[in-house]
Design an enzyme around this catalytic site. Sequence first.
Site, PDB file in Angstrom:
ATOM      1  N   ARG A  35       0.831  -1.222   0.000  1.00 20.38           N
ATOM      2  CA  ARG A  35       0.000   0.000   0.000  1.00 20.38           C
ATOM      3  C   ARG A  35       0.860   1.265   0.000  1.00 20.38           C
ATOM      4  O   ARG A  35       0.444   2.296  -0.525  1.00 20.38           O
ATOM      5  CB  ARG A  35      -0.926  -0.009   1.211  1.00 20.38           C
ATOM      6  CG  ARG A  35      -2.059  -0.976   0.996  1.00 20.38           C
ATOM      7  CD  ARG A  35      -3.020  -0.989   2.141  1.00 20.38           C
ATOM      8  NE  ARG A  35      -4.213  -1.732   1.755  1.00 20.38           N
ATOM      9  CZ  ARG A  35      -5.131  -2.134   2.591  1.00 20.38           C
ATOM     10  NH1 ARG A  35      -5.026  -1.871   3.887  1.00 20.38           N
ATOM     11  NH2 ARG A  35      -6.188  -2.796   2.164  1.00 20.38           N
ATOM     12  N   LYS A 198     -21.486 -17.104  -1.591  1.00 21.07           N
ATOM     13  CA  LYS A 198     -22.942 -16.960  -1.500  1.00 21.07           C
ATOM     14  C   LYS A 198     -23.552 -16.028  -2.533  1.00 21.07           C
ATOM     15  O   LYS A 198     -22.986 -14.990  -2.862  1.00 21.07           O
ATOM     16  CB  LYS A 198     -23.295 -16.421  -0.113  1.00 21.07           C
ATOM     17  CG  LYS A 198     -23.034 -17.424   0.981  1.00 21.07           C
ATOM     18  CD  LYS A 198     -23.399 -16.813   2.305  1.00 21.07           C
ATOM     19  CE  LYS A 198     -23.420 -17.884   3.393  1.00 21.07           C
ATOM     20  NZ  LYS A 198     -23.750 -17.326   4.689  1.00 21.07           N
ATOM     21  N   GLY A 354     -12.723  -8.632  -2.847  1.00 21.47           N
ATOM     22  CA  GLY A 354     -12.840  -9.879  -2.102  1.00 21.47           C
ATOM     23  C   GLY A 354     -11.753 -10.901  -2.386  1.00 21.47           C
ATOM     24  O   GLY A 354     -10.609 -10.545  -2.689  1.00 21.47           O
ATOM     25  N   GLY A 377     -13.787  -3.498  -0.326  1.00 23.72           N
ATOM     26  CA  GLY A 377     -15.139  -2.966  -0.146  1.00 23.72           C
ATOM     27  C   GLY A 377     -15.475  -1.894  -1.162  1.00 23.72           C
ATOM     28  O   GLY A 377     -16.585  -1.844  -1.704  1.00 23.72           O
TER      29      GLY A 377
HETATM   30  P1  AMP Z   1     -16.282 -14.263  -1.555  1.00 23.82           P
HETATM   31  O1  AMP Z   1     -15.584 -13.561  -0.430  1.00 23.82           O
HETATM   32  O2  AMP Z   1     -17.750 -14.061  -1.609  1.00 23.82           O
HETATM   33  O3  AMP Z   1     -15.596 -14.012  -2.883  1.00 23.82           O
HETATM   34  O4  AMP Z   1     -16.181 -15.834  -1.239  1.00 23.82           O
HETATM   35  C1  AMP Z   1     -14.964 -16.469  -1.203  1.00 23.82           C
HETATM   36  C2  AMP Z   1     -15.102 -17.770  -0.513  1.00 23.82           C
HETATM   37  O5  AMP Z   1     -15.943 -18.622  -1.252  1.00 23.82           O
HETATM   38  C3  AMP Z   1     -13.782 -18.502  -0.370  1.00 23.82           C
HETATM   39  O6  AMP Z   1     -13.439 -18.565   0.981  1.00 23.82           O
HETATM   40  C4  AMP Z   1     -14.059 -19.867  -0.962  1.00 23.82           C
HETATM   41  O7  AMP Z   1     -13.522 -20.919  -0.181  1.00 23.82           O
HETATM   42  C5  AMP Z   1     -15.564 -19.928  -0.956  1.00 23.82           C
HETATM   43  N1  AMP Z   1     -16.065 -20.910  -1.921  1.00 23.82           N
HETATM   44  C6  AMP Z   1     -15.825 -20.962  -3.236  1.00 23.82           C
HETATM   45  N2  AMP Z   1     -16.399 -22.058  -3.783  1.00 23.82           N
HETATM   46  C7  AMP Z   1     -17.024 -22.710  -2.795  1.00 23.82           C
HETATM   47  C8  AMP Z   1     -17.782 -23.925  -2.736  1.00 23.82           C
HETATM   48  N3  AMP Z   1     -17.992 -24.641  -3.830  1.00 23.82           N
HETATM   49  N4  AMP Z   1     -18.263 -24.296  -1.534  1.00 23.82           N
HETATM   50  C9  AMP Z   1     -18.029 -23.548  -0.438  1.00 23.82           C
HETATM   51  N5  AMP Z   1     -17.334 -22.415  -0.436  1.00 23.82           N
HETATM   52  C10 AMP Z   1     -16.832 -21.989  -1.599  1.00 23.82           C
END
Ligand code: AMP
Length: 397
Positions: A35, A198, A354, A377
């Site tokens: 940074r 999610k 993310g 964010g």
């Molecule tokens: P995000 O912060 O929303 O981008 O989510 C990232 C997280 O999604 C990571 O920690 C991954 O381990 C999780 N992830 C990705 N694919 C899967 C899956 N098939 N089942 C459970 N978690 C997942």
Amino acid sequence: MKTIDDFNFENKKALIRVDFNVPLDATFKVTDTNRIEAAKPTIIKILEDGGSAILMSHLGRPDGLRNPDLSLKHILATVSDVIGVQVKFVSDCIGEEAEKAAAVLQPGEILLLENLRFHSEEENGDIHFAEQLSKLGDIYVNDAFGTAHRAHASTTIVAQFFPQKKCFGYLMAKEIDALEKVMRTGKKPVLAILGGAKVSSKITIIENILDKVDDLIIGGGMTFTFVKAKGGKVGDSICEDDKMPLALEILEKAEKKGVKVHIPVDVIAANAFSNDADTKVVDVDKIPDGWQGLDAGPKTLENFKKIILGSHTILWNGPVGVFEMPRFAKGTIAVGNYIIEATEKGAFSLVGGGDSVAAVKQFGFEDQVSYVSTGGGAMLESLEGKTLPGIAAIIED
Ligand code: AMP
């Protein structure tokens, strides 16, 4: 969009909001200088113009209290090393002492202010606090994309005290430019790859992005809400049943808008959420009970490859598998490699918001894509279509 290139800083004091919220180890040494390095070009341009730089930042979450562990003094030596100038320090960011230190600052010199968040007024966006900060400089420069989604005193409110004398630093300009290239001016076909855990955390992004892209790849844990909504069997895979109607709505909207949605057709299924689990490749809609999809399967990756290599503009947000476990990282690594190949052939690729940024760094892809966003964010909110207060404050003049 005004940047520091629109100003000559000769004999001017630039009040620069940087993001020096860097990680420290137990002995208060900076463990990652990214940074600080990211802010260097902006600082150097101002010094080379014959100006001086007053740097303000937060560090951690002191919540309005003077927490010595979170003093910016800890990073002074590192900032001096990275910039190549002996940086001065003042133990408060406002008040008499800070004003004096700023007043005697000579061209070519840099002053680092103490942690802004030692004052609760910073996060509260207090106008009087912002006014006191504004007394320190002649021109306000915002180069802290990581906090641009916060209407804090130093990121947003202070800008109103600098009519016609406020601008973006190079880092902010690069972030805005990259976003612009994906969301508005990108060469078609434009592709968004959305992964992660999610649907619920990505829903606003999906809705906003449907108006901007030609193709949408859905991957990662999100997949299963879509698959189950369409009548598939997802076994024990992560799934948000309450979001199934929404998933169907998204697919319908996409069709109406002519956006092609690509969902995995097969997955690496495991009999436990563990790197040591037994695994097998199964169709995405026929996952047996007791098994869960943790990574994209081989047919899926072949499909993704074709789409990625056929795209001229690519946004990547979110891993397509549980990349933290080596046995389920292959899909995410493959997607990274396809994006790199597309980039080498001339596509513009932005990775942001993310865990995809973490994945890109972990697998060493960082320098091979067009741009990796520095603000988690802030990038997410931009992808959701929100105007960030820190950006609006500079633009509206
Ligand atoms: P995000 O912060 O929303 O981008 O989510 C990232 C997280 O999604 C990571 O920690 C991954 O381990 C999780 N992830 C990705 N694919 C899967 C899956 N098939 N089942 C459970 N978690 C997942």
